[in-house]
Write an enzyme that holds these catalytic residues in place. Structure first.
Site, PDB file in Angstrom:
ATOM      1  N   THR A 292      10.510   6.508   2.403  1.00 30.62           N
ATOM      2  CA  THR A 292       9.133   5.595   2.828  1.00 30.62           C
ATOM      3  C   THR A 292       8.559   6.438   3.899  1.00 30.62           C
ATOM      4  O   THR A 292       9.287   7.031   4.586  1.00 30.62           O
ATOM      5  CB  THR A 292       9.450   4.101   3.012  1.00 30.62           C
ATOM      6  OG1 THR A 292      10.113   4.051   3.842  1.00 30.62           O
ATOM      7  CG2 THR A 292      10.062   3.634   1.666  1.00 30.62           C
TER       8      THR A 292
ATOM      9  N   SER B 221       1.011  -1.245  -0.007  1.00 33.67           N
ATOM     10  CA  SER B 221      -0.054  -0.196  -0.003  1.00 33.67           C
ATOM     11  C   SER B 221       0.712   1.387   0.101  1.00 33.67           C
ATOM     12  O   SER B 221       0.215   2.270  -0.152  1.00 33.67           O
ATOM     13  CB  SER B 221      -1.110  -0.038   1.290  1.00 33.67           C
ATOM     14  OG  SER B 221      -0.197   0.061   2.318  1.00 33.67           O
TER      15      SER B 221
ATOM     16  N   TYR C 207      14.314  -3.647  16.098  1.00 37.30           N
ATOM     17  CA  TYR C 207      14.359  -3.750  14.340  1.00 37.30           C
ATOM     18  C   TYR C 207      15.526  -4.223  13.862  1.00 37.30           C
ATOM     19  O   TYR C 207      15.315  -5.032  13.106  1.00 37.30           O
ATOM     20  CB  TYR C 207      14.189  -2.311  13.992  1.00 37.30           C
ATOM     21  CG  TYR C 207      13.928  -2.098  12.534  1.00 37.30           C
ATOM     22  CD1 TYR C 207      12.814  -2.631  11.943  1.00 37.30           C
ATOM     23  CD2 TYR C 207      15.017  -1.696  11.579  1.00 37.30           C
ATOM     24  CE1 TYR C 207      12.552  -2.464  10.577  1.00 37.30           C
ATOM     25  CE2 TYR C 207      14.976  -1.503  10.176  1.00 37.30           C
ATOM     26  CZ  TYR C 207      13.721  -2.027   9.793  1.00 37.30           C
ATOM     27  OH  TYR C 207      13.424  -2.149   8.499  1.00 37.30           O
TER      28      TYR C 207
ATOM     29  N   LYS D  47      15.544  -7.946  11.349  1.00 36.31           N
ATOM     30  CA  LYS D  47      16.167  -7.836  10.017  1.00 36.31           C
ATOM     31  C   LYS D  47      17.360  -8.893  10.174  1.00 36.31           C
ATOM     32  O   LYS D  47      17.519  -9.401   9.083  1.00 36.31           O
ATOM     33  CB  LYS D  47      16.538  -6.321   9.910  1.00 36.31           C
ATOM     34  CG  LYS D  47      15.689  -5.728   9.476  1.00 36.31           C
ATOM     35  CD  LYS D  47      14.355  -5.944   8.244  1.00 36.31           C
ATOM     36  CE  LYS D  47      13.576  -5.277   7.810  1.00 36.31           C
ATOM     37  NZ  LYS D  47      12.574  -5.677   7.009  1.00 36.31           N
TER      38      LYS D  47
ATOM     39  N   ASN E  28       7.738  -7.986   1.712  1.00 33.55           N
ATOM     40  CA  ASN E  28       8.151  -6.403   1.860  1.00 33.55           C
ATOM     41  C   ASN E  28       7.390  -6.000   3.214  1.00 33.55           C
ATOM     42  O   ASN E  28       7.916  -5.013   3.565  1.00 33.55           O
ATOM     43  CB  ASN E  28       7.716  -5.870   0.793  1.00 33.55           C
ATOM     44  CG  ASN E  28       7.844  -4.249   0.911  1.00 33.55           C
ATOM     45  OD1 ASN E  28       9.051  -3.621   1.060  1.00 33.55           O
ATOM     46  ND2 ASN E  28       6.834  -3.361   1.131  1.00 33.55           N
TER      47      ASN E  28
END
Length: 295
Positions: A191, A17, A156, A160, A92
């Site tokens: 982003t 989105s 985070y 990852k 993603n």
């Protein structure tokens, strides 16, 4: 006797989105892939439907942190995929978590790992047969944060790093089936994933210098000339179309440089550089003074 029409290639993109997912969906459609554009919010994807038509863009409401949603999607694909073949699975969907290591709650950690790790693993496992049938390609949106743990980003970074290692194992195990696995070690990309949550009131960093350093960390990507999502997507589209099987590709601002730095620079030097980069000297000085007063 006329032969049947060639099968149109099909892709699944999660987190479609906005940002990278939106741009990748657009690139795949440009190359005539039929794309199941998956996201929790479908409204932003309607602009791609208008641009390419419902033949190429198929919005699908999916929360990758929900196992129930993933199973429903698998069953849906079982009924709709021609010859049971899926050519691209682009993992993603992402959850940011920019917070001091001592301030993260169980709920924050769980949500970050549910989206960034468990969701991708579950998608790969449940859709694997479709990809094997097509000798397809699996892509992960990795991160330089999985290589270097930046301040206020330990959770985070851990998520990852976990998906990087999962991609490595998957890359090896799917070789006999002709399925490629690409881990896109992603640097700065423009982003809207940045975490904007403030420091908790009781955080040990909740003082002027700590707040400034925390804010600078939240704006790290934005303030370091990030690559546009469209340019990033073009580069990744070339990786998807290529016959190469490299596992790691480095895309986005500073991705290659930071990855090399992590390999060749001793960690003590790297840590010193992070302190300088994020102006943590003043923060540490205040904390040391507080500790002295406490004693």
């Amino acid at each position: 006797m006329s032969s049947s029409a060639p099968r149109q290639k099909v892709a699944v993109v999660t987190g479609a989105s906005s940002g990278i997912g939106y741009a990748i969906t657009r690139q795949l459609a440009k190359h005539n892939y039929q794309v199941y554009a998956c996201a929790r919010r479908l409204e932003p994807i309607e602009t791609l439907v208008d641009e390419f038509s419902t033949t190429l863009i198929k919005p699908y409401k999916l929360d990758v942190s929900s196992m129930e949603d993933i199973i429903k999607f698998k069953n849906f694909l079982s009924e709709t995929l021609r010859e049971g073949k899926l050519d691209v699975l682009y993992n993603n969907a992402g959850q940011s978590c920019t917070f001091p290591a001592l301030d993260v709650t169980d709920a924050m950690v769980e949500q970050c790992f549910k989206v960034n790790v468990f969701g991708h693993i579950n998608m790969c496992r449940e859709l694997a047969q479709f990809l094997i049938n097509a000798k397809g390609t699996i892509v992960f949106t990795g991160s330089t944060a999985g290589v270097i743990s930046f301040p206020f980003g330990s959770i985070y970074s851990a998520s990852k790093a976990a998906i990087h290692q999962y991609a490595r194992g998957l890359h090896l195990e799917l070789k006999p089936f002709g399925v490629r696995v690409i881990n896109a070690v992603t640097g700065g990309v423009s982003t809207n994933i940045a975490d904007t949550r403030p420091l908790p009131q009781d955080s040990i960093y909740n003082f002027e210098e700590g707040q400034e350093a925390f804010k600078a960390r939240q704006l790290m990507a934005k303030n370091n000339r990030p690559m546009s999502a469209d340019v990033y997507a073009e580069k990744l589209m070339n990786d998807i179309l290529s016959s190469r099987d490299p596992l790691d590709v480095y895309r986005g601002t500073m991705s290659s440089i930071l990855s090399w730095v992590s390999l060749i620079v001793p960690y003590c030097v790297l840590e010193w550089g992070l302190v300088k980069k994020f102006k943590l000297e003043k923060v540490f000085a205040v904390l040391k003074k507080k500790d002295v007063k406490k004693d």
